[in-house]
Enzyme design. Structure first.
Site, PDB file in Angstrom:
ATOM      1  N   VAL A   3     -10.509 -24.635 -24.704  1.00 26.30           N
ATOM      2  CA  VAL A   3     -10.338 -25.696 -25.693  1.00 26.30           C
ATOM      3  C   VAL A   3     -10.292 -27.020 -24.942  1.00 26.30           C
ATOM      4  O   VAL A   3      -9.522 -27.170 -23.985  1.00 26.30           O
ATOM      5  CB  VAL A   3      -9.029 -25.509 -26.492  1.00 26.30           C
ATOM      6  CG1 VAL A   3      -8.825 -26.655 -27.472  1.00 26.30           C
ATOM      7  CG2 VAL A   3      -9.019 -24.169 -27.218  1.00 26.30           C
ATOM      8  N   PHE A   4     -11.098 -27.983 -25.387  1.00 26.64           N
ATOM      9  CA  PHE A   4     -11.141 -29.305 -24.748  1.00 26.64           C
ATOM     10  C   PHE A   4     -10.272 -30.284 -25.517  1.00 26.64           C
ATOM     11  O   PHE A   4     -10.413 -30.441 -26.731  1.00 26.64           O
ATOM     12  CB  PHE A   4     -12.583 -29.821 -24.706  1.00 26.64           C
ATOM     13  CG  PHE A   4     -12.726 -31.169 -24.052  1.00 26.64           C
ATOM     14  CD1 PHE A   4     -12.488 -31.331 -22.700  1.00 26.64           C
ATOM     15  CD2 PHE A   4     -13.131 -32.263 -24.792  1.00 26.64           C
ATOM     16  CE1 PHE A   4     -12.638 -32.571 -22.096  1.00 26.64           C
ATOM     17  CE2 PHE A   4     -13.291 -33.517 -24.197  1.00 26.64           C
ATOM     18  CZ  PHE A   4     -13.046 -33.667 -22.837  1.00 26.64           C
ATOM     19  N   GLY A   7      -7.520 -36.183 -26.858  1.00 22.62           N
ATOM     20  CA  GLY A   7      -6.490 -37.024 -27.459  1.00 22.62           C
ATOM     21  C   GLY A   7      -5.125 -36.497 -27.050  1.00 22.62           C
ATOM     22  O   GLY A   7      -4.858 -36.302 -25.867  1.00 22.62           O
ATOM     23  N   GLU A  84      -4.819 -29.715 -36.046  1.00 16.13           N
ATOM     24  CA  GLU A  84      -6.065 -30.475 -36.108  1.00 16.13           C
ATOM     25  C   GLU A  84      -6.710 -30.416 -37.493  1.00 16.13           C
ATOM     26  O   GLU A  84      -7.909 -30.622 -37.634  1.00 16.13           O
ATOM     27  CB  GLU A  84      -7.039 -29.946 -35.048  1.00 16.13           C
ATOM     28  CG  GLU A  84      -6.485 -29.904 -33.634  1.00 16.13           C
ATOM     29  CD  GLU A  84      -6.120 -31.275 -33.071  1.00 16.13           C
ATOM     30  OE1 GLU A  84      -6.784 -32.265 -33.418  1.00 16.13           O
ATOM     31  OE2 GLU A  84      -5.160 -31.350 -32.283  1.00 16.13           O
TER      32      GLU A  84
END
Length: 185
Positions: A3-4, A7, A84
């Protein structure tokens, strides 16, 4: 599974992971164009958080997290789907690093993205003049805290991984010029 984070995931992933890797994705840039009505603002006064905007030739640095155990993957996905939820698209991109700038260090890293589609993303705010975005970020507060705290934590987290993002830096500097006194005049 990778997972990138570009933020708040950079400094606060919030899920178990086996490893992390500082790197960048190509052809995207980080922008404060996503409205936050559930974390750093309210429906009446949204805050601004980052999303990625497609821009050929751009790079966006962040942190990718490796999740290997099946239970950890499921827990992370459930957590991220809630955290998210205002980001309406998941995409898969290749991650590059300083030591691997031409060949992906990791392929198919999951990235949450807020699109410009107002039907699927009612909280997309889009671009605005720097001073307008700075004032909104300075004033917005949500259940997770002040929007300016998000901006300053992102600036600090990027600095700690050796990244200066001009958009983040310009906004942070603009927000620092505000005070409660100047805004009430």
């Amino acid at each position: 599974m990778w997972v990138f984070g570009y933020g708040s995931l950079v400094w606060n992933p919030g899920f178990a992971h086996d490893a992390h890797l500082v790197g960048f994705v190509r052809d995207y840039r980080r922008v404060f164009y996503q409205g936050s009505t559930d974390h750093r603002g309210t429906p009446e006064f949204p805050g601004r958080t980052v999303t990625l905007e497609h821009q050929p030739g751009a790079t966006c640095w962040g942190v990718a997290y490796k999740i290997s155990k099946e239970q950890d993957k499921q827990t992370a996905l459930e957590y991220l789907e809630v955290r998210e939820k205002q980001y309406d698209e998941k995409i898969y991109l290749d991650l590059y690093t300083d030591s691997s700038p031409k060949t992906p260090a990791v392929q198919n890293v999951m990235v949450y993205l807020a699109t410009t589609n107002k039907e699927s993303n009612q909280n997309y705010l889009g671009p605005a003049p720097l001073d307008e975005m700075a004032k909104q970020i300075y004033l917005a507060v949500g259940p997770t805290g002040p929007n300016k705290e998000y901006l300053f934590k992102l600036e600090d987290a990027l600095r700690k991984i050796g990244v200066v993002d001009p958009h983040v830096q310009d906004l942070a500097n603009a927000v620092r010029t505000y005070s409660d006194t100047t805004l009430s005049c």
